[in-house]
Write a protein that holds these residues in place. Structure first.
Motif, PDB file in Angstrom:
ATOM      1  N   GLU A  90      39.709  46.024  41.564  1.00 19.18           N
ATOM      2  CA  GLU A  90      41.113  45.613  41.491  1.00 19.18           C
ATOM      3  C   GLU A  90      41.666  45.396  42.892  1.00 19.18           C
ATOM      4  O   GLU A  90      41.337  46.139  43.828  1.00 19.18           O
ATOM      5  CB  GLU A  90      41.964  46.662  40.770  1.00 19.18           C
ATOM      6  N   GLU A  93      45.484  44.906  44.545  1.00 14.38           N
ATOM      7  CA  GLU A  93      46.927  44.959  44.296  1.00 14.38           C
ATOM      8  C   GLU A  93      47.666  44.599  45.575  1.00 14.38           C
ATOM      9  O   GLU A  93      47.429  45.191  46.636  1.00 14.38           O
ATOM     10  CB  GLU A  93      47.329  46.349  43.822  1.00 14.38           C
ATOM     11  N   ARG A 108      44.930  32.491  38.304  1.00 15.03           N
ATOM     12  CA  ARG A 108      44.519  32.897  36.958  1.00 15.03           C
ATOM     13  C   ARG A 108      43.228  32.203  36.545  1.00 15.03           C
ATOM     14  O   ARG A 108      42.304  32.828  36.002  1.00 15.03           O
ATOM     15  CB  ARG A 108      45.630  32.577  35.958  1.00 15.03           C
ATOM     16  N   GLU A 166      41.248  38.825  35.240  1.00  8.65           N
ATOM     17  CA  GLU A 166      42.590  38.451  34.830  1.00  8.65           C
ATOM     18  C   GLU A 166      43.573  38.776  35.952  1.00  8.65           C
ATOM     19  O   GLU A 166      43.301  39.600  36.827  1.00  8.65           O
ATOM     20  CB  GLU A 166      42.992  39.174  33.552  1.00  8.65           C
ATOM     21  N   THR A 215      47.642  39.825  36.785  1.00 10.27           N
ATOM     22  CA  THR A 215      48.893  40.358  36.263  1.00 10.27           C
ATOM     23  C   THR A 215      49.946  40.292  37.363  1.00 10.27           C
ATOM     24  O   THR A 215      49.727  40.802  38.467  1.00 10.27           O
ATOM     25  CB  THR A 215      48.730  41.818  35.803  1.00 10.27           C
ATOM     26  N   THR A 253      53.940  41.084  38.282  1.00 10.29           N
ATOM     27  CA  THR A 253      55.147  41.805  37.890  1.00 10.29           C
ATOM     28  C   THR A 253      56.217  41.565  38.948  1.00 10.29           C
ATOM     29  O   THR A 253      55.970  41.789  40.141  1.00 10.29           O
ATOM     30  CB  THR A 253      54.884  43.315  37.766  1.00 10.29           C
TER      31      THR A 253
END
Length: 394
Positions: free
Chosen positions: A338, A340, A362, A371, A373, A375
């Motif tokens: 991941e 971030e 994407r 995927e 995400t 926010t």
């Protein structure tokens, strides 16, 4: 009788030939051979010899259809003569004639030839029976009637089955043509889809590399021009950054036109690759960047995807966020890796985003089974989370 006639040198389909051979031997050859077993020698020996010749000819045509001595059409003429002779020897051979009728529809080249040759065989069978009885015998014997009925029924059944076979062949040809047309359309659709996918890939690569580089060059050039008189040292650093960015864009352009190795990203640690990108971003923008970048083992496609997501996210921070700090965290999990990226900028309404960058990220991650995400809300900054599965896990 249920197969379309074929050229003289063509073998009937094996299954039909085998079953017809068994049917003909058991019901056509064996019964006459048994019937003459107790007959006088003048009848028994010629009859057995004639049956053997007919069986030999049939076997030769069935097993060796291309032989130059006995072709299927010649075999049918032999059948006509043989049936007439057997009718004479046995005083009627209607059963043998009826059992032999399928041969005329299997081996004759056309429906007309099948009708004509089987008619000759019927006439020979009737004639043999009449000649054997002499002038005093009754003409319409049971053998004669059965032969004529068998011939008429054989013609009707043969024509009906031929019509069915022709309709089946026509349907097969139409289906084959439709299938070929569908395959052609499918190939064209695949070709168009491939071209579309390649255009999208090039557009994404250009956006993630050249376009971002040019945007960085524009920002750096504007900053260097504004500080040229007040802070020449700072302007020099910015001009050097412009030079580095331009060289990187040149290298990426060579990759896109195929004159350099694919990816444009040198092999190495993903942590070092991301660290260089963050250092360049800090140098160009002066923003505070905190990063947790453990040394994670991953393949080249994953490393490239993480780098492109980082570059796109930082470009969005530079152009839109008006942020003061950026946090970057790289982490490995059992299900994958991941990345971030969080900023404290102005944020945005995700549903209103129409940019190419987020969709490009994407799609790039989706190609690896990952995927993206995002926010964000107005005034609360933005969080971008990219996940890529590792070791086949999603």
């Amino acid at each position: 009788m249920h197969q379309r006639p074929q050229p003289d040198d063509q073998l009937p389909i094996p299954a039909l030939h085998r079953w017809n051979a068994v049917f003909w031997v058991l019901l056509g050859v064996v019964p006459p051979a048994i019937a003459v077993a107790d007959a006088p020698g003048t009848t028994r020996y010629p009859s057995l010899a004639l049956l053997a010749v007919l069986a030999l000819c049939y076997g030769t045509v069935g097993l060796f259809p291309g032989n130059p001595v006995l072709r299927p059409r010649t075999y049918l003429y032999v059948l006509v003569v043989g049936l007439g002779a057997m009718s004479y020897l046995l005083n009627g051979s209607a059963a043998l004639f009826v059992v032999t009728l399928p041969h005329f529809w299997i081996y004759a080249p056309s429906a007309g030839a099948s009708i004509a040759l089987s008619g000759l065989a019927a006439a020979a069978t009737v004639a043999g029976n009449i000649v054997r009885q002499g002038g005093d015998g009754e003409f319409l014997t049971g053998n004669v009637v059965f032969t004529l009925i068998g011939y008429a029924a054989g013609v009707l059944i043969g024509l009906a089955l031929r019509h069915i076979a022709e309709d089946s062949d026509d349907r097969a040809r139409r289906l084959s043509a439709e299938l070929e047309s569908a395959q052609l359309r499918l190939a064209e659709a695949h070709q168009r889809q491939g071209a579309t996918d390649e255009r999208e890939r090039l557009a994404r690569e250009i956006h993630d590399t050249l376009a971002q580089g040019f945007a960085s060059i524009i920002v750096l050039a504007e900053a260097a021009r504004s500080s040229l008189e007040t802070d020449p040292g700072r302007s020099g650093q910015q001009l050097l950054a412009i030079e580095h960015t331009a060289r990187e864009n040149f290298a990426e352009a060579r990759v896109l036109v195929g004159s350099a190795p694919q990816s444009g990203v040198a092999p190495g640690s993903v942590a070092r690759t991301l660290r260089r990108t963050l250092d360049r971003f800090t140098e160009d923008t002066g923003l505070c960047v905190t990063a947790e970048l453990p040394d994670i083992e991953c393949d080249q496609p994953t490393r490239i995807a993480l780098l492109r997501c980082t570059q796109e996210s930082l470009a969005n921070v530079r152009k839109h966020a008006a942020a003061s700090t950026v946090d970057v965290v790289l982490a490995a999990h059992p299900y994958g890796v991941e990345l971030e990226i969080t900023d404290d900028g102005r944020g945005f309404v995700i549903e209103d985003s129409r940019g190419f960058g987020l969709n490009g990220m994407r799609k790039r991650l989706a190609e690896l089974g990952g995927e993206l995400t995002v926010t964000s809300s107005v005034g609360d900054g933005t969080r971008v989370l990219a996940m890529i599965p590792m070791n086949g896990q999603v």
